[in-house]
Design a protein around this motif. Structure first.
Motif, short mmCIF file in Angstrom:
data_model
loop_
_atom_site.label_atom_id
_atom_site.label_comp_id
_atom_site.label_asym_id
_atom_site.label_seq_id
_atom_site.Cartn_x
_atom_site.Cartn_y
_atom_site.Cartn_z
N PHE A 3 0.83 -1.21 0.00
CA PHE A 3 0.00 0.00 0.00
C PHE A 3 0.86 1.26 0.00
N TYR A 4 1.99 1.22 0.69
CA TYR A 4 2.90 2.37 0.75
C TYR A 4 3.42 2.73 -0.64
N THR A 5 3.78 1.70 -1.42
CA THR A 5 4.28 1.93 -2.78
C THR A 5 3.20 2.54 -3.66
N VAL A 6 1.97 2.07 -3.51
CA VAL A 6 0.85 2.62 -4.28
C VAL A 6 0.64 4.09 -3.94
N LEU A 7 0.73 4.41 -2.64
CA LEU A 7 0.57 5.81 -2.23
C LEU A 7 1.67 6.70 -2.79
N ILE A 8 2.89 6.20 -2.82
CA ILE A 8 3.99 6.97 -3.40
C ILE A 8 3.70 7.27 -4.87
N PHE A 9 3.19 6.26 -5.58
CA PHE A 9 2.86 6.45 -7.00
C PHE A 9 1.83 7.57 -7.15
N ALA A 71 3.36 10.13 5.49
CA ALA A 71 4.24 10.62 6.56
C ALA A 71 4.10 9.83 7.85
N GLN A 72 3.10 8.96 7.96
CA GLN A 72 2.97 8.12 9.15
C GLN A 72 4.22 7.25 9.35
N SER A 73 4.85 6.90 8.24
CA SER A 73 6.05 6.06 8.32
C SER A 73 7.26 6.83 8.82
N TRP A 74 7.14 8.16 8.89
CA TRP A 74 8.27 8.99 9.31
C TRP A 74 7.97 9.73 10.61
N GLY A 75 6.98 9.27 11.36
CA GLY A 75 6.71 9.83 12.67
C GLY A 75 5.67 10.93 12.73
N SER A 76 4.87 11.10 11.68
CA SER A 76 3.84 12.14 11.70
C SER A 76 2.83 11.87 12.81
N PRO A 77 2.44 12.92 13.57
CA PRO A 77 1.47 12.72 14.64
C PRO A 77 0.02 12.67 14.14
N ILE A 78 -0.18 12.96 12.86
CA ILE A 78 -1.53 12.95 12.29
C ILE A 78 -1.87 11.51 11.91
N VAL A 79 -2.52 10.81 12.82
CA VAL A 79 -2.88 9.41 12.60
C VAL A 79 -4.30 9.18 13.11
N GLY A 80 -4.83 8.01 12.80
CA GLY A 80 -6.14 7.62 13.33
C GLY A 80 -7.25 8.58 12.96
N PRO A 81 -8.07 8.99 13.92
CA PRO A 81 -9.21 9.88 13.64
C PRO A 81 -8.80 11.21 13.02
N TRP A 82 -7.63 11.72 13.41
CA TRP A 82 -7.17 12.99 12.83
C TRP A 82 -6.91 12.85 11.34
N LEU A 83 -6.33 11.74 10.94
CA LEU A 83 -6.06 11.52 9.51
C LEU A 83 -7.37 11.31 8.75
N TRP A 84 -8.31 10.60 9.36
CA TRP A 84 -9.62 10.44 8.72
C TRP A 84 -10.31 11.79 8.55
N ALA A 85 -10.15 12.67 9.53
CA ALA A 85 -10.73 14.01 9.44
C ALA A 85 -10.12 14.81 8.28
N VAL A 86 -8.80 14.63 8.11
CA VAL A 86 -8.12 15.29 6.99
C VAL A 86 -8.69 14.80 5.66
N TRP A 87 -8.90 13.49 5.54
CA TRP A 87 -9.44 12.94 4.32
C TRP A 87 -10.88 13.40 4.07
N LEU A 88 -11.67 13.50 5.13
CA LEU A 88 -13.04 13.99 4.99
C LEU A 88 -13.06 15.43 4.49
N ALA A 89 -12.21 16.29 5.11
CA ALA A 89 -12.12 17.68 4.67
C ALA A 89 -11.64 17.76 3.22
#
Length: 218
Positions: A3-9, A71-89
């Motif tokens: 999935f990470y490779t697909v996201l990079i693409f 960026a989750q793979s590099w220590g980003s604090p935006i994970v879980g519900p916060w990331l879902w909120a970003v996608w919704l916005a």
């Protein structure tokens, strides 16, 4: 393939659509600046630029969500519900881009554009502030190149807003173009110049961000 490779693409694809789309918009704007065009073709060229502009705007809207997911793979604090909120916005933002024409002058459209501009400024400030803090002081991000890339990305909304402002200036003048051969209206010329300059600054920021992401110099 994971999935990470697909996201990079898709992340690279968004940058290509963003940069390539804006190059097309810039080319149309500069063509519309030519004194050789008659008013009818100038108006057609400008309206085409406004329509094509939806493509790079969509790529811009999707880039933060895809980037933060990576960026989750590099220590980003935006994970879980916060990331879902970003996608919704992000999805709401993309829907706005395709349902509210940039040239629309209705009160509803103006209110939505103001909300979009406010959202872009706040998001840009967050990216710039967080990226700068992590670059010099913080330790949440495990890669300093990512912090620098986030800080640079935080400046991008300013150029996008300037492009939008330049195009918005053209709208009233477009209605005044008649079938007669007339000089380029001052507001159209000024709007083209503003949008063109902001586009060039945007290209520099995008190229810098892409270079940092690819080479990871720090």
């Amino acid at each position: 393939m994971d999935f990470y490779t697909v996201l990079i693409f898709f992340h690279v694809l968004l940058f290509a659509g963003w940069l390539g789309g804006h190059l097309g918009v810039l080319a149309l704007l500069r063509q519309a600046r030519s004194a050789k065009l008659d008013p009818e073709h100038r108006g057609f060229t400008l309206r085409l630029a406004m329509r094509i502009d939806r493509i790079p705007r969509t790529a811009f809207a999707l880039t933060p969500a895809v980037g933060l997911t990576l960026a989750q793979s590099w220590g980003s604090p935006i994970v879980g519900p916060w990331l879902w909120a970003v996608w919704l916005a992000t999805l709401v933002w993309v829907a706005f881009i395709w349902t509210v024409p940039r040239e629309s002058e209705t009160r509803h459209a103006q209110t939505l554009r103001l909300a979009e501009g406010t959202f872009m400024v706040l998001a840009g400030a967050l990216f710039l502030g967080y990226g700068t803090y992590q670059l010099f002081f913080g330790s949440e991000l495990t890669a300093k190149w990512l912090a620098l890339k986030m800080a640079i990305f935080g400046l991008v909304p300013l150029t996008m807003l300037e492009i939008g402002e330049g195009m918005h200036r053209m709208r009233p003048a477009l209605d005044e173009i008649s079938a007669a051969r007339l000089p380029i209206p001052r507001e159209i010329a000024r709007g083209i110049d503003v949008a063109s300059f902001a586009s060039l600054v945007l290209y520099g920021l995008l190229i810098a961000a892409a270079f940092i992401g690819a080479t990871k110099p720090i």
